[in-house]
Design a protein around this motif. Structure first.
Motif, PDB file in Angstrom:
ATOM      1  N   LEU A  87      13.931 -55.289  36.100  1.00 34.04           N
ATOM      2  CA  LEU A  87      14.057 -56.649  36.630  1.00 34.04           C
ATOM      3  C   LEU A  87      12.848 -57.518  36.303  1.00 34.04           C
ATOM      4  O   LEU A  87      12.953 -58.751  36.338  1.00 34.04           O
ATOM      5  CB  LEU A  87      14.293 -56.603  38.137  1.00 34.04           C
ATOM      6  N   ASP A  88      11.716 -56.896  35.967  1.00 29.77           N
ATOM      7  CA  ASP A  88      10.519 -57.650  35.592  1.00 29.77           C
ATOM      8  C   ASP A  88      10.578 -58.175  34.155  1.00 29.77           C
ATOM      9  O   ASP A  88       9.742 -58.989  33.775  1.00 29.77           O
ATOM     10  CB  ASP A  88       9.265 -56.787  35.751  1.00 29.77           C
ATOM     11  N   GLN A  89      11.529 -57.718  33.374  1.00 29.88           N
ATOM     12  CA  GLN A  89      11.646 -58.152  31.985  1.00 29.88           C
ATOM     13  C   GLN A  89      12.292 -59.545  31.934  1.00 29.88           C
ATOM     14  O   GLN A  89      13.123 -59.881  32.762  1.00 29.88           O
ATOM     15  CB  GLN A  89      12.474 -57.158  31.171  1.00 29.88           C
ATOM     16  N   GLU A  90      11.910 -60.314  30.928  1.00 24.04           N
ATOM     17  CA  GLU A  90      12.465 -61.670  30.766  1.00 24.04           C
ATOM     18  C   GLU A  90      13.940 -61.610  30.386  1.00 24.04           C
ATOM     19  O   GLU A  90      14.367 -60.725  29.663  1.00 24.04           O
ATOM     20  CB  GLU A  90      11.714 -62.409  29.655  1.00 24.04           C
ATOM     21  N   ASP A  91      14.707 -62.581  30.868  1.00 26.24           N
ATOM     22  CA  ASP A  91      16.104 -62.796  30.478  1.00 26.24           C
ATOM     23  C   ASP A  91      17.046 -61.641  30.790  1.00 26.24           C
ATOM     24  O   ASP A  91      18.039 -61.437  30.090  1.00 26.24           O
ATOM     25  CB  ASP A  91      16.212 -63.155  28.994  1.00 26.24           C
TER      26      ASP A  91
END
Length: 194
Positions: A87-91
Motif C-alpha cells: 500500500l506504500d507503493q505509488e499508484d
C-alpha cells in the motif's frame, strides 16, 4: 555451407527475474511474499524494477490461480507487514475485485479476522484499519451484495465500530467541521441576542 550467426534478442526483465529465482515468475514471487508475510522477498522483487510504475503494474495485475490479486492474498493471510509495503507503493489500486466472490481486499481482511479466535480479534483489527486508512472503499458490495461491515462477526464490536466510523466519514465527506472554524467569533442566531 555455414549457418548464419543468430543473435538472441535481449530478454525482458520478467524473464531475467524468473531465471534468477529458480524459475519463479515475479507474479509467483509477489503472491508467495503475500502468503508468508515475507517483506525481505518483496523488497528483493521491488529492487529488480526500474520504476515505481513497473512496481505498481505488478501489484495491480498479479493474481493467484483463483483470481485473487496480491492485496487479497495478503489480507486473507493476515500479512500486515507485506500489505503495508504494498500500500506504500505509488499508484496501487486499493480496491481490486476478486473473481470468485467479488470481494475487495477489505472484505478479505474482515473474513480473516472472523476466522481467528475471539482473543485475537483486537490484534488483527489493525489489518482492517490499514486498508481503511489507505483509502479502501468501505461501501463496496461483493457478489452477495454485502459490504465489509456486514461480514463482521456480530460479537466483534471493535471491528464493526472501525468500519462504521469509516462509512460515516466517507458519507460525511467534506461536511466535517474543522475545529479551528469554531473559534472565529460569535455566529449565533438572532434569537440568541437579548
Amino acid at each position: 555451407m555455414s549457418a548464419a550467426p543468430t543473435t538472441e534478442p535481449a530478454k525482458p526483465l520478467r524473464e531475467k527475474i524468473a531465471e534468477s529465482q529458480d524459475g519463479a515468475s515475479p507474479r509467483e514471487i509477489i503472491i508467495e511474499a503475500c502468503r508468508r508475510d515475507n517483506v525481505a522477498l518483496l523488497h528483493e522483487l521491488f529492487a529488480s524494477h526500474t520504476s515505481p510504475a513497473q512496481t505498481a503494474a505488478l501489484i495491480n495485475t498479479a493474481r493467484d490461480g483463483v483470481g485473487n490479486y496480491c492485496l487479497h492474498v495478503a489480507a486473507s493471510y493476515g500479512s500486515y507487514d507485506v500489505l503495508e509495503e504494498l500500500l506504500d507503493q505509488e499508484d496501487v489500486e486499493v480496491d481490486p475485485i476478486d473473481r470468485m466472490e467479488g470481494d475487495s481486499p477489505l472484505h478479505k481482511a474482515v473474513r480473516y479476522v472472523n476466522g481467528l479466535d475471539r482473543e485475537e480479534w483486537s490484534s488483527a483489527a489493525p489489518l482492517v484499519e490499514l486498508l481503511v486508512e489507505a483509502g479502501a472503499d468501505v461501501r463496496l458490495r461483493n457478489k452477495a451484495k454485502l459490504r465489509p461491515v456486514e461480514l463482521v462477526d456480530p460479537r466483534n464490536a471493535e471491528l464493526r465500530a472501525i468500519l462504521q466510523r469509516a462509512e460515516y466519514a466517507e458519507m460525511a465527506g467534506t461536511d466535517v467541521v474543522d475545529e479551528d472554524e469554531e473559534d472565529e467569533g460569535p455566529t449565533g442566531s438572532a434569537s440568541d441576542s437579548e
